[in-house]
Design a protein around this motif. Sequence first.
Motif, mmCIF file in Angstrom:
data_model
loop_
_atom_site.group_PDB
_atom_site.id
_atom_site.type_symbol
_atom_site.label_atom_id
_atom_site.label_comp_id
_atom_site.label_asym_id
_atom_site.label_seq_id
_atom_site.Cartn_x
_atom_site.Cartn_y
_atom_site.Cartn_z
ATOM 1 N N SER A 65 0.827 -1.214 0.000
ATOM 2 C CA SER A 65 0.000 0.000 0.000
ATOM 3 C C SER A 65 0.855 1.255 0.000
ATOM 4 O O SER A 65 0.568 2.226 -0.710
ATOM 5 N N LEU A 66 1.903 1.256 0.815
ATOM 6 C CA LEU A 66 2.803 2.400 0.887
ATOM 7 C C LEU A 66 3.409 2.713 -0.471
ATOM 8 O O LEU A 66 3.410 3.860 -0.922
ATOM 9 N N LEU A 67 3.935 1.694 -1.134
ATOM 10 C CA LEU A 67 4.681 1.917 -2.368
ATOM 11 C C LEU A 67 3.788 2.185 -3.574
ATOM 12 O O LEU A 67 4.249 2.766 -4.563
ATOM 13 N N THR A 68 2.526 1.767 -3.524
ATOM 14 C CA THR A 68 1.638 1.962 -4.677
ATOM 15 C C THR A 68 0.580 3.029 -4.464
ATOM 16 O O THR A 68 -0.050 3.466 -5.432
ATOM 17 N N GLY A 69 0.328 3.427 -3.216
ATOM 18 C CA GLY A 69 -0.737 4.384 -2.947
ATOM 19 C C GLY A 69 -2.118 3.788 -3.105
ATOM 20 O O GLY A 69 -3.104 4.521 -3.261
ATOM 21 N N LEU A 70 -2.210 2.452 -3.039
ATOM 22 C CA LEU A 70 -3.474 1.740 -3.226
ATOM 23 C C LEU A 70 -3.740 0.840 -2.026
ATOM 24 O O LEU A 70 -2.836 0.559 -1.225
ATOM 25 N N TYR A 71 -4.973 0.376 -1.906
ATOM 26 C CA TYR A 71 -5.231 -0.685 -0.937
ATOM 27 C C TYR A 71 -4.484 -1.937 -1.372
ATOM 28 O O TYR A 71 -4.289 -2.178 -2.570
ATOM 29 N N GLN A 72 -4.075 -2.736 -0.398
ATOM 30 C CA GLN A 72 -3.209 -3.870 -0.674
ATOM 31 C C GLN A 72 -3.816 -4.864 -1.661
ATOM 32 O O GLN A 72 -3.097 -5.474 -2.474
#
Length: 518
Positions: free
Chosen positions: A78-85
């Motif tokens: 989530s941190l690296l993509t800015g998305l929900y896991q």
Amino acid sequence: MIQKRLTTIILLLMLCLTIFAQRKRPNIVVILADDMGYSDIGCTGSEIETPNLDALAESGVLFTNCYNTSRCCPTRASLLTGLYQHQAGYGHMDSDLGYPAYQGRFRNNVVTIAQVLQKNNYRTIMLGKWHLGHEKEYDPLARGFDRMYGIPKGGGVYFYPCVGRDRQVYLNKELVTPDSTWYSTDAFTDYAIEFSREAITDNKPFFMYLAYIAPHFPLQAWPGDINKYRGKYSKGYEFYRQQRFEKQKRLGIIEATTKLSTPDYDEWDSLEDKEKEDLKMAIYAAQIDRMDQNIGRLVSMLKEQGELDNTIILFFSDNGGTDANLNAFPEAELGSRDSWTAYGKNWGNVSNTPYRKYKTFTHEGGIITPLIVHWPKGIKSVGRLSHEPVHITDIFPTILSLTQTKYPKRLKGQELVPLVGTDIMPLVHGEKQKPNKTMFFEHQGNQAARIGNWKLVKTHNLNWELYNLKKDPTELNNLINKQKVIADSLKNQFNHWAEQCGLKPWPVNKNNSNNENH
């Protein structure tokens, strides 16, 4: 001849201006702790000595309500993509469970912060625990990082060689073999300093993702750090939990009217081996202390290089403290390179003061973390607390804003999933969060939805609970039967989110099997 010289001079000036403009853009340092409880640093209540993190908070802004995903791989995704896991492909861990949301690898329609910043001429640096696919096609270098030093396969490593885990250390593409003086927290920082100095020398702004293993089990630390805390925890769980709780109220981390959640630990006087319990927490404290020492080393280097003022440092944890209670090699000396022990649920309850539950759960103890934001050049009102709720999916859009980088619409022919989060810099400067800020959570069937001050939450296979976090941040007064309209609305929104993200009932069955992936 004169025209040629003028052209050369103009080109040189343009090159200098370009380099100057690049160097004016801020450096970004994201520091991630592993399995650190909410109250485990001094500025959020701890007795553990963390002067460097405390100083960053004092000269920056401390968010008291930042949310993660309750587990390591999902939070990192989530941190690296800015998305929900689940959108990123990490609905559980890094194993393929047979569905796109649970494939244990980044999906083709997502992009990492590093990939985007790399295109904007940032030097991208990854250090420490990756745990998002260790094969070459999935490792940090394949996902936008120019430099890396660490362990692609995961954590659980302090000394080397490590017991209990099959882990390999890489320097970029090269497999390296550390010697007996190696300690992961120190080594990661050594290369953080080396790689950032290299970027500074090359006149490149840099993005650094420094993912420490500390303080995740096993409990292993340098003897000198352990001795600093040995005997400090002999007064037991209740004493330190109450002490942290009172300090949190004094610091303003929580409201003075906040009630401490129900204790979830054994009676200290009933224990057969109190000295062992004291030692376990002493080792855990030593791991955090050593992490703080190394963060101090990095900050000192940035200051010496004249880069600290224009470097944004973000610090938070991937999930709450664990309730794991294990000792794989009971004959080994606790804290040594041969031991493999966790500090257990009792101390985990202390770490997560004042909240309920632990890592993997979606009650506050599993998903809430302090977030420190430090940027001398860009934050004028420092030493503030922000109680506004934010989520780790907000980190990516915040970094894009700070670096003046556009989020791409496509990658290798694939249309990318739009970012979930929002830029938190207005909150850093004192603005209020939108009242309808929405967050959703799911891990191993533990589920939650927070919209504004209302939170709907459940433990796997149990009933839904409803809390007003403004009045009841420690989730003690379940309003599910009194606020049915609000509960039903949150359930509907959670179910819509779950469908959109491809959630499956837990345990997720791969190839129609009944094997649960632990």
